[in-house]
Every structure is written in C-alpha cells, then in structure tokens.
Design a protein around this motif. Structure first.
Motif, PDB file in Angstrom:
ATOM      1  N   PRO A  27       0.663  -1.087  -0.181  1.00 27.58           N
ATOM      2  CA  PRO A  27       0.137  -0.033  -0.440  1.00 27.58           C
ATOM      3  C   PRO A  27       1.446   1.062   0.169  1.00 27.58           C
ATOM      4  O   PRO A  27       2.031   1.165   0.707  1.00 27.58           O
ATOM      5  N   LEU A  28       0.333   2.632  -0.692  1.00 26.47           N
ATOM      6  CA  LEU A  28       1.461   4.126  -0.667  1.00 26.47           C
ATOM      7  C   LEU A  28       0.963   4.088   0.960  1.00 26.47           C
ATOM      8  O   LEU A  28       0.800   3.685   2.057  1.00 26.47           O
ATOM      9  N   TYR A 325      -7.794   2.672  -4.634  1.00 24.42           N
ATOM     10  CA  TYR A 325      -9.093   2.600  -3.272  1.00 24.42           C
ATOM     11  C   TYR A 325      -8.513   2.433  -1.963  1.00 24.42           C
ATOM     12  O   TYR A 325      -7.105   2.621  -1.981  1.00 24.42           O
ATOM     13  N   HIS A 326      -9.346   2.349  -1.443  1.00 22.20           N
ATOM     14  CA  HIS A 326      -8.411   1.959  -0.093  1.00 22.20           C
ATOM     15  C   HIS A 326      -8.678   0.187  -0.071  1.00 22.20           C
ATOM     16  O   HIS A 326      -9.349  -0.277   0.203  1.00 22.20           O
ATOM     17  N   GLY A 327      -8.093   0.010   1.214  1.00 24.69           N
ATOM     18  CA  GLY A 327      -7.983  -1.611   1.805  1.00 24.69           C
ATOM     19  C   GLY A 327      -7.136  -1.088   3.060  1.00 24.69           C
ATOM     20  O   GLY A 327      -6.309  -0.676   3.738  1.00 24.69           O
ATOM     21  N   ARG A 328      -7.096  -2.764   4.220  1.00 24.70           N
ATOM     22  CA  ARG A 328      -6.470  -2.573   4.971  1.00 24.70           C
ATOM     23  C   ARG A 328      -4.986  -3.764   4.901  1.00 24.70           C
ATOM     24  O   ARG A 328      -5.357  -4.733   4.286  1.00 24.70           O
ATOM     25  N   THR A 329      -4.361  -3.993   5.474  1.00 21.97           N
ATOM     26  CA  THR A 329      -3.173  -4.993   6.146  1.00 21.97           C
ATOM     27  C   THR A 329      -2.885  -5.227   7.579  1.00 21.97           C
ATOM     28  O   THR A 329      -3.953  -4.810   7.721  1.00 21.97           O
ATOM     29  N   VAL A 337      -5.307   2.050   4.273  1.00 19.82           N
ATOM     30  CA  VAL A 337      -4.757   2.847   3.831  1.00 19.82           C
ATOM     31  C   VAL A 337      -4.616   2.685   2.016  1.00 19.82           C
ATOM     32  O   VAL A 337      -5.612   2.197   1.258  1.00 19.82           O
ATOM     33  N   VAL A 338      -4.204   3.724   0.499  1.00 17.97           N
ATOM     34  CA  VAL A 338      -4.082   3.407  -0.469  1.00 17.97           C
ATOM     35  C   VAL A 338      -3.756   2.851  -0.982  1.00 17.97           C
ATOM     36  O   VAL A 338      -2.445   2.078  -1.276  1.00 17.97           O
ATOM     37  N   PHE A 339      -4.099   2.034  -1.931  1.00 19.42           N
ATOM     38  CA  PHE A 339      -3.606   1.087  -2.922  1.00 19.42           C
ATOM     39  C   PHE A 339      -4.285   1.655  -4.532  1.00 19.42           C
ATOM     40  O   PHE A 339      -4.715   2.448  -5.002  1.00 19.42           O
ATOM     41  N   ILE A 340      -3.029   1.063  -5.208  1.00 19.40           N
ATOM     42  CA  ILE A 340      -3.715   1.471  -7.016  1.00 19.40           C
ATOM     43  C   ILE A 340      -2.896   0.725  -8.086  1.00 19.40           C
ATOM     44  O   ILE A 340      -1.830  -0.146  -7.661  1.00 19.40           O
ATOM     45  N   ASP A 341      -3.793  -0.499  -8.549  1.00 15.88           N
ATOM     46  CA  ASP A 341      -3.750  -1.526  -9.117  1.00 15.88           C
ATOM     47  C   ASP A 341      -3.698  -0.961 -10.505  1.00 15.88           C
ATOM     48  O   ASP A 341      -4.970  -0.414 -10.923  1.00 15.88           O
TER      49      ASP A 341
END
Length: 360
Positions: A27-28, A325-329, A337-341
């Motif tokens: 994640p970013l 989008y946002h997600g969690r780990t 936190v932000v993800f870009i795919d």
C-alpha cells in the motif's frame, strides 16, 4: 545525436522502472479512506480523500507518476462561519472544469431540526488550483432529497449533460428482502437497513440539480440472485444489520456507462467492489456477472482486506486505467491506506482489476 539517444534512454528507464516500482508499491504511504485521483491539465496527479489528519475538511497529495507522492497539506476546511457542513467530512472528488477546480464532498448539514444522527448532504467547493484553497460554492448543500446522502460522483454524457451519482445512507432505511427474512429467522438481526445509489442531472455550473433522483442500484432482494452472496456478507456473517451500495464511480467507454460501486460494511474485511453497465447515464444499470472485481485476498494467501470505495485514473497517454482504492493489511490494522492497481475493460466489455497487490 548522442545527447538525444541518452535522453531517450533515461526517459525509457524512468518509464520502465516507474512501472515496476508502481506494481510493487502497495500500500502507498497515504492514510486516506475513499481516495480520489485527478490527472490535472498541468500534468500532475492529485489525490484527495477522507482523513489523513484533516480538520473538518480534506488534505491532498500530488505526484508526477502515481508512485512518488508529496503531501500538499489541507486544501479545504468547512465548519467555519457561513459553512453548511459542520462535521464528518467525507469522500471528496475534484473535477477540472473551465479553468477551475470543483470539489464534491459529503458532510453533516447544520440544518438538523429533528437532531438526526446521520444528516449528511453533498456540497460543492471551488478553487483556482488543484491544491486549493477550496471555498464553498454555496452556504447550502447542492440539494436536499429529504434523506442523508454521501459519495457524490460526476459523469458527462455524449451531449455534454452532467449527472451526479450518490448513495442514500442506510440510516433509518429498513428494507424487506429474502436476505432480511433469513437473517431474522436465524436470529441475527430483526431488520436490515440498506443504502441505494441514485442518479440525477445537475446544472453545468454545479449550483443545482435538474429533475428528480432516479434509483439506479440497490442490494439484491432474492437469495438466489447471483449478486446476493457477495453483497450480503456483512449480514450473513453477523457483522452488522446493514447492506451498503455506495461509493459510485462512473465512466463512459464507447456507448456504455460503467458504474463501479462498493458493498458491505466499509469498516470491515468484506468491503468489496463490483460494477454495473448501462447505455444511458440514468439507467437501467445491469450488474456484471463477474462481480466482485476487487475484494479481500486473505483466503488466497494475501494480506489485504476491506478493499473499496474506488476511483479511476489514467496514464498520461490515456492508454492504461488504474483503480485507486482503500484497504487494510495485517500491518496497518484498522487504518485505511491507499492502493493503486492496473485495471481495464477487455474486448468483450468485461471490466477487471489486477488487484489487490502488495509489495513483496
């Protein structure tokens, strides 16, 4: 000639290694919920979202390449004299129109005579630069449908008309369905509240709406609906008595409108993204058979949960689409936190997202 060759080689390396770094950068280091990325006319990307330390408003980040992000600080603040919004500032989206930058956002409306717990409306702010400062366009929300609304999103049709999509909140919206009946039978919940996505035309200057809202998407009613399993996980798991249809992001490809949306509890692991298509900006929309297109991957050996409320941006040459989008780990815990795919639409019109991915 050698100088030109060297410059080309440097550019090629930057392009190649940026792509590689990008693919392994999730994640970013950006703690946003509901992230939205604008590729502005100045050639830079600007990201806006919920949280990240903003006080009654929103912060922004900028990037030349979707990989390296610079904090730009707080770019909008509400809850000041003359504001209509007083709390819970969520889900900003920014559009560059006629040399100005317009921000759609959700907040609690100060006009609340019945003291509702959720009194959200959608407003508009404007700035001369993507980094603000953004100022409210009006001392009132864009419109009042009579129920709490969030997650404003805009699309322009082939005739230049502008349409707003938004989510009616679950709050005080119990809905009868086979899913609700089953949950009650199993002793999970007495009733199930739902959020639905609507569309409405808006004036080009974003000062008012035109016509009446049209219901476009809602959770499935029947247990045997192919969408029912994934859109009802928060209920069937006993997590919460609500089913969400929220976070719309719509784009037009050819003669088809693609509306991406999020379902399930936004604070839980089952938050996921699907999409629906239509030939008309106000529907009817048909949900896709390959939903969900983005969801948790922990059952497949990954570490990501709670993937949702996405936006879309493009490479600077317009050839590659990206899902933001946002997600969690496991490492970030409850922090969004932000993800870009990478994502795309194949030759058969099927939308796909190549994620969630994480750095190895």
């Amino acid at each position: 000639m050698r100088k030109l060759v060297n410059q080309f080689f440097v550019w090629l390396c930057v392009f190649f290694f940026s792509s590689v770094a990008y693919a392994s950068n999730n994640p970013l280091p950006v703690k946003f919920g509901d992230p939205y990325v604008l590729l502005a006319s100045d050639g830079r990307y600007y990201m806006y979202g919920t949280g990240a330390g903003a006080v009654d408003g929103f912060c922004a980040y900028s990037s030349p390449d979707l990989v390296n992000w610079k904090a730009e600080g707080q770019v909008f603040r509400g809850n000041i004299p003359g504001s209509w919004g007083v709390a819970n500032f969520w889900a900003p989206e920014v559009y560059e129109l006629n040399g100005k930058f317009y921000m759609l956002y959700s907040a609690d409306w100060k006009v609340n005579p019945t003291n509702e717990q959720e009194n959200f409306r959608i407003g508009v702010a404007v700035a001369d630069k993507p980094t603000g400062p953004f100022r409210e366009l009006s001392s009132e929300p864009l419109f009042d449908p009579g129920y709490p609304v969030i997650d404003g999103n805009l699309v322009v049709d082939e005739k230049g008309r502008m349409f707003l999509y938004y989510s009616r909140c679950c709050y005080k919206h119990p809905v009868e369905s086979e899913i609700a009946a089953q949950a009650k039978k199993e002793g999970k919940f007495d009733s199930i509240e739902e959020s639905w996505i609507y569309g409405i035309e808006v004036k080009p200057d974003l000062t008012d709406v035109i016509g009446e809202p049209v219901l476009l998407l809602r959770p499935p009613v029947k247990l045997n609906d192919k969408q029912s399993e994934w859109e009802s996980r928060s209920v069937t798991s006993g997590e919460v008595n609500r089913r969400w249809t929220e976070g719309p992001f719509t784009f037009r490809k050819g003669d088809t409108y693609y509306m991406m949306y999020s379902a399930n509890f936004f604070g839980g692991k089952n938050y996921a993204v699907g999409y629906a298509t239509s030939k008309n900006p106000l529907g009817p929309f048909t949900k896709a058979a390959n939903n969900p297109v983005l969801e948790k991957n922990v059952e497949k050996g990954g570490i990501v949960t709670g993937t949702g409320h996405n936006s879309i941006t493009w490479s600077k040459d317009g050839k590659q689409m990206y899902c933001v989008y946002h997600g969690r780990t496991q490492a970030t815990g409850d922090e969004r936190v932000v993800f870009i795919d990478k994502m795309g639409v194949d030759k058969n019109g099927i939308l796909y997202v190549e994620g969630p991915t994480t750095a190895k």
